[in-house]
Write an enzyme that holds these catalytic residues in place. Structure first.
Site, PDB file in Angstrom:
ATOM      1  N   HIS A  59      40.157  39.399  37.772  1.00  7.42           N
ATOM      2  CA  HIS A  59      40.756  38.093  38.031  1.00  7.42           C
ATOM      3  C   HIS A  59      41.854  37.745  37.017  1.00  7.42           C
ATOM      4  O   HIS A  59      42.413  36.648  37.078  1.00  7.42           O
ATOM      5  CB  HIS A  59      39.717  36.965  38.063  1.00  7.42           C
ATOM      6  CG  HIS A  59      38.808  37.029  39.249  1.00  7.42           C
ATOM      7  ND1 HIS A  59      37.703  36.220  39.378  1.00  7.42           N
ATOM      8  CD2 HIS A  59      38.819  37.813  40.358  1.00  7.42           C
ATOM      9  CE1 HIS A  59      37.081  36.502  40.514  1.00  7.42           C
ATOM     10  NE2 HIS A  59      37.750  37.468  41.122  1.00  7.42           N
ATOM     11  N   ASN A  73      29.876  37.855  41.272  1.00  9.20           N
ATOM     12  CA  ASN A  73      30.588  37.272  40.132  1.00  9.20           C
ATOM     13  C   ASN A  73      29.611  36.529  39.222  1.00  9.20           C
ATOM     14  O   ASN A  73      28.546  36.096  39.671  1.00  9.20           O
ATOM     15  CB  ASN A  73      31.663  36.311  40.641  1.00  9.20           C
ATOM     16  CG  ASN A  73      32.874  37.042  41.158  1.00  9.20           C
ATOM     17  OD1 ASN A  73      33.320  38.019  40.556  1.00  9.20           O
ATOM     18  ND2 ASN A  73      33.418  36.595  42.279  1.00  9.20           N
ATOM     19  N   CYS A  97      36.381  44.312  43.477  1.00  6.41           N
ATOM     20  CA  CYS A  97      37.047  43.046  43.796  1.00  6.41           C
ATOM     21  C   CYS A  97      38.308  43.375  44.581  1.00  6.41           C
ATOM     22  O   CYS A  97      38.976  44.372  44.314  1.00  6.41           O
ATOM     23  CB  CYS A  97      37.392  42.306  42.508  1.00  6.41           C
ATOM     24  SG  CYS A  97      38.291  40.758  42.746  1.00  6.41           S
ATOM     25  N   HIS A  98      38.664  42.521  45.534  1.00  4.99           N
ATOM     26  CA  HIS A  98      39.820  42.798  46.390  1.00  4.99           C
ATOM     27  C   HIS A  98      41.117  42.185  45.875  1.00  4.99           C
ATOM     28  O   HIS A  98      42.131  42.229  46.560  1.00  4.99           O
ATOM     29  CB  HIS A  98      39.554  42.303  47.814  1.00  4.99           C
ATOM     30  CG  HIS A  98      39.025  40.897  47.880  1.00  4.99           C
ATOM     31  ND1 HIS A  98      37.897  40.560  48.594  1.00  4.99           N
ATOM     32  CD2 HIS A  98      39.443  39.754  47.305  1.00  4.99           C
ATOM     33  CE1 HIS A  98      37.663  39.265  48.473  1.00  4.99           C
ATOM     34  NE2 HIS A  98      38.593  38.767  47.693  1.00  4.99           N
ATOM     35  N   ARG A 145      52.433  19.524  39.512  1.00  3.31           N
ATOM     36  CA  ARG A 145      53.587  20.443  39.538  1.00  3.31           C
ATOM     37  C   ARG A 145      53.234  21.775  40.175  1.00  3.31           C
ATOM     38  O   ARG A 145      54.009  22.325  40.962  1.00  3.31           O
ATOM     39  CB  ARG A 145      54.093  20.673  38.111  1.00  3.31           C
ATOM     40  CG  ARG A 145      55.282  21.640  38.028  1.00  3.31           C
ATOM     41  CD  ARG A 145      55.808  21.757  36.610  1.00  3.31           C
ATOM     42  NE  ARG A 145      54.934  22.535  35.735  1.00  3.31           N
ATOM     43  CZ  ARG A 145      55.017  23.870  35.590  1.00  3.31           C
ATOM     44  NH1 ARG A 145      55.913  24.557  36.276  1.00  3.31           N
ATOM     45  NH2 ARG A 145      54.212  24.500  34.751  1.00  3.31           N
TER      46      ARG A 145
END
Length: 422
Positions: free
Chosen positions: A191, A141, A161-162, A255
């Site tokens: 991502h 990355n 990427c997984h 939150r």
């Protein structure tokens, strides 16, 4: 057939990939070449490989020797290691900028890319000299920036990427449908891709996805799904820092239970896991080897045996996603078989998804251009357009922070970008 591991000192990840490779009978006699610049880590990686039953094995601190004659190159380097990771978090935090993973875009992602590019240049040059037709399977990355930077420098490259795979496993669990029965399509950027289709036998499984659970709603990507209409393919920790609305607000952090500085903790745990593995090797203890379901072993098996598979890859956008910029790097389904890795054209993303992706792509473009063109002002401009950074800091603080990060990573950066007080 030869497989070179670059950055093999990422011992736990190397162990998982080797376990996957050795699970295929057709690959057990492959020549495995390990390379790392850290002698101790390379020694541990070699010992681990031998414990896993790898017999046709070499380990070398010389990258070109490891690459010589390779058919596949698995890249998993982390330039600067844990110390650089700490700088990526601690310096922005002094300015009030919160991050969670800091490896994709944002302050951490931009400077991780900039210190990785010179090593990618050297890797590309070595591959051109000793294995020009090899497939470079990149795990390092920031994925999209690294593959973008490598385009035109390496003949065959795909970023792996997984996140799509594990997102779909998780969604299948949420709707209580066995994963093998699910069909799906995802696309976007690494991502921050989107689940565009989620079905079983023609049934839209999105209709089963109940987001009414108050605890489930306290996750960033569930909140994104409710507001954007499509589920993102990366964890809430990652997703939070690619958005302008969350990390500047204490109330939103509470939150949505956003774990600020999460990757610092992950990096520390990675160090502990490496030490545990090192001690197990030194004491002759048995290693618990588990498969990873990563794409690299699947691609290698498909190319060697001709077995077709669909994987998700990060590749140059040559008309694959029509409402994202040409030439950027997108994540789309790809077919792996004896001919290589062939990406699938998806067409247009839903406009709201493409709009969010374009902000991400802009950060990557300016970062890549900064290095390719030797323009340090583009580094600052990448941070100016980054969603989380621009929502949190003033322009003057962005430029001061960039100077501080430049000083922290000075020796690792491309020389034209080592400029301050622009």
């Amino acid at each position: 057939m030869k497989i070179a591991f670059i950055g093999a000192g990422s011992v736990v990840f190397t162990q998982g990939l080797l376990t996957d490779l050795m699970a295929y009978p057709e690959l057990r006699q492959a020549r495995i070449a390990l390379h790392d610049i850290d002698p101790e880590r390379l020694e541990v990686a070699e010992a681990v490989a031998r414990k896993l039953g790898v017999t046709n094995l070499t380990a070398s601190p010389e990258r070109k020797a490891a690459l010589d004659g390779a058919d596949f190159v698995i890249n998993m380097i982390q330039v600067g290691g844990h110390r650089a990771t700490l700088a990526d978090f601690e310096i922005p935090a002094r300015y009030g900028l919160r991050q969670t993973i800091a490896d994709t875009i944002g302050a951490g992602g931009v400077f991780r890319a900039l210190r990785t590019f010179p090593v990618l240049d050297a890797l590309a040059a070595d591959m051109a000299a000793v294995c020009p037709d090899a497939w470079l399977l990149n795990y390092t990355n920031p994925m999209a920036m690294n593959v973008w930077y490598l385009s035109g420098k390496v003949r065959n490259v795909v970023g792996l990427c997984h996140s799509v795979y594990w997102t779909m496993r998780g969604l299948a669990d949420l709707v209580r449908v066995p994963y093998p029965e699910v069909s799906y399509l995802a696309a976007g950027v690494n991502h921050q891709a989107w689940v565009l289709r989620f079905e079983r036998d023609g049934e839209n499984l999105y209709d089963r996805l109940d987001t009414g659970d108050p605890e489930l709603r306290r996750r960033v990507r569930v909140d994104m799904f409710r507001r954007f209409g499509y589920y993102p393919t990366e964890t809430s920790e990652h997703s939070a820092e690619y958005l302008p609305w969350l990390l500047r607000h204490d109330s939103e952090i509470a939150r949505l239970r956003i774990p600020v500085d999460e990757y610092v903790r992950v990096s520390e745990e990675n160090l502990r896991e490496y030490r545990r593995t090192r001690e197990a090797v030194r004491q002759g203890r048995r290693l618990e080897a588990e498969g990873t379901n990563e794409y690299a072993p699947q691609i290698i098996h498909s190319m060697v045996t001709g077995t077709p598979r669909v994987i998700y890859g990060n590749v140059v956008n040559d008309g694959l996603i029509t409402n994202l910029p040409a030439g950027c790097v997108v994540e789309v389904p790809c077919v792996a078989d004896a001919t290589g890795v062939r990406p699938t054209r998806v067409g247009a993303l839903p406009p709201q998804c493409a709009a969010l992706n374009r902000a991400y792509v802009s950060v990557g473009e300016l970062t890549v251009r900064a290095a390719l063109e030797g323009r340090p002002e583009h580094v600052r401009q990448a941070l100016m357009v980054d969603p989380n950074t621009s929502a949190t800091l003033t322009l003057d603080d962005i430029w001061r922070m960039a100077d501080d990060l430049t000083k922290a990573h000075w020796d690792l950066l491309p020389e034209p970008l080592r400029q301050l007080d622009l």
